[in-house]
Design a protein around this motif. Sequence first.
Motif, PDB file in Angstrom:
ATOM      1  N   LEU A   1       1.430  12.302  29.189  1.00 40.44           N
ATOM      2  CA  LEU A   1       2.256  11.417  29.248  1.00 40.44           C
ATOM      3  C   LEU A   1       1.890  10.134  28.499  1.00 40.44           C
ATOM      4  N   ALA A   2       2.969   9.223  28.129  1.00 43.76           N
ATOM      5  CA  ALA A   2       2.740   8.177  27.403  1.00 43.76           C
ATOM      6  C   ALA A   2       1.954   7.111  28.253  1.00 43.76           C
ATOM      7  N   ASP A   3       2.374   7.087  29.476  1.00 42.86           N
ATOM      8  CA  ASP A   3       1.613   6.240  30.797  1.00 42.86           C
ATOM      9  C   ASP A   3       1.139   7.403  31.375  1.00 42.86           C
ATOM     10  N   PRO A   4      -0.290   7.604  31.582  1.00 46.68           N
ATOM     11  CA  PRO A   4      -0.686   8.569  32.718  1.00 46.68           C
ATOM     12  C   PRO A   4      -0.635   8.075  33.988  1.00 46.68           C
ATOM     13  N   ASN A   5      -0.165   6.944  34.156  1.00 43.57           N
ATOM     14  CA  ASN A   5      -0.368   6.090  35.340  1.00 43.57           C
ATOM     15  C   ASN A   5       1.136   6.097  35.864  1.00 43.57           C
ATOM     16  N   TYR A   6       2.103   6.834  35.432  1.00 43.72           N
ATOM     17  CA  TYR A   6       3.514   6.893  35.361  1.00 43.72           C
ATOM     18  C   TYR A   6       3.941   6.703  36.842  1.00 43.72           C
TER      19      TYR A   6
ATOM     20  N   HIS B   1       6.115   9.316  19.991  1.00 44.38           N
ATOM     21  CA  HIS B   1       4.779   9.318  19.388  1.00 44.38           C
ATOM     22  C   HIS B   1       3.909   8.566  20.361  1.00 44.38           C
ATOM     23  N   LEU B   2       4.337   8.040  21.248  1.00 41.01           N
ATOM     24  CA  LEU B   2       3.404   7.595  22.263  1.00 41.01           C
ATOM     25  C   LEU B   2       2.826   8.388  23.500  1.00 41.01           C
ATOM     26  N   GLY B   3       3.457   9.769  23.522  1.00 44.48           N
ATOM     27  CA  GLY B   3       3.170  10.609  24.479  1.00 44.48           C
ATOM     28  C   GLY B   3       4.571  10.947  25.110  1.00 44.48           C
ATOM     29  N   TRP B   4       4.619  11.731  25.850  1.00 43.66           N
ATOM     30  CA  TRP B   4       5.826  12.178  26.595  1.00 43.66           C
ATOM     31  C   TRP B   4       6.227  11.072  27.796  1.00 43.66           C
ATOM     32  N   ILE B   5       7.515  10.904  27.840  1.00 44.09           N
ATOM     33  CA  ILE B   5       8.245  10.069  28.459  1.00 44.09           C
ATOM     34  C   ILE B   5       8.972  10.624  29.597  1.00 44.09           C
TER      35      ILE B   5
END
Length: 136
Positions: A91-96, A130-134
């Motif tokens: 994930l683009a934000d691992p703390n989503y 490009h930032l990771g998965w959203i």
Amino acid sequence: MLRALIDQGSMESYITEWAVNLLKLPRVAHDLVRSGIGGRVSKAKGQVGIAFESVADSRTFQVDPFILPKLTADLPCANFTALNEYKKLHLADPNYWQSGRIDLLLGAEVVQEILLPGMSKGALLAQETHLGWILS
């Protein structure tokens, strides 16, 4: 690290005044006024130029966000039970899954540079970037 919200429906990008102060970014005066949901009017406190780098693939993106005091309530604001379905994705934000402040809203002018063709549909929609998965 700043937490960003990707909004392909937004014509501009925005950054919080808190983030601008934290990063000590030089401001350019601007008198942009926008009306949002419910007719709430926001007046920009200037504009900055930033380059940000993806932690996923080290690509750099340029954007000129307008400065606002606050962008949105902390997100996500829901309790998701589908976490296991997305554990395999980077994930683009691992703390989503943890509610937190949004400091950067990336609008349409940069979204097209970020998105990749990968997509996965499940309880949520996962989009490769490009930032990771959203997730949405």
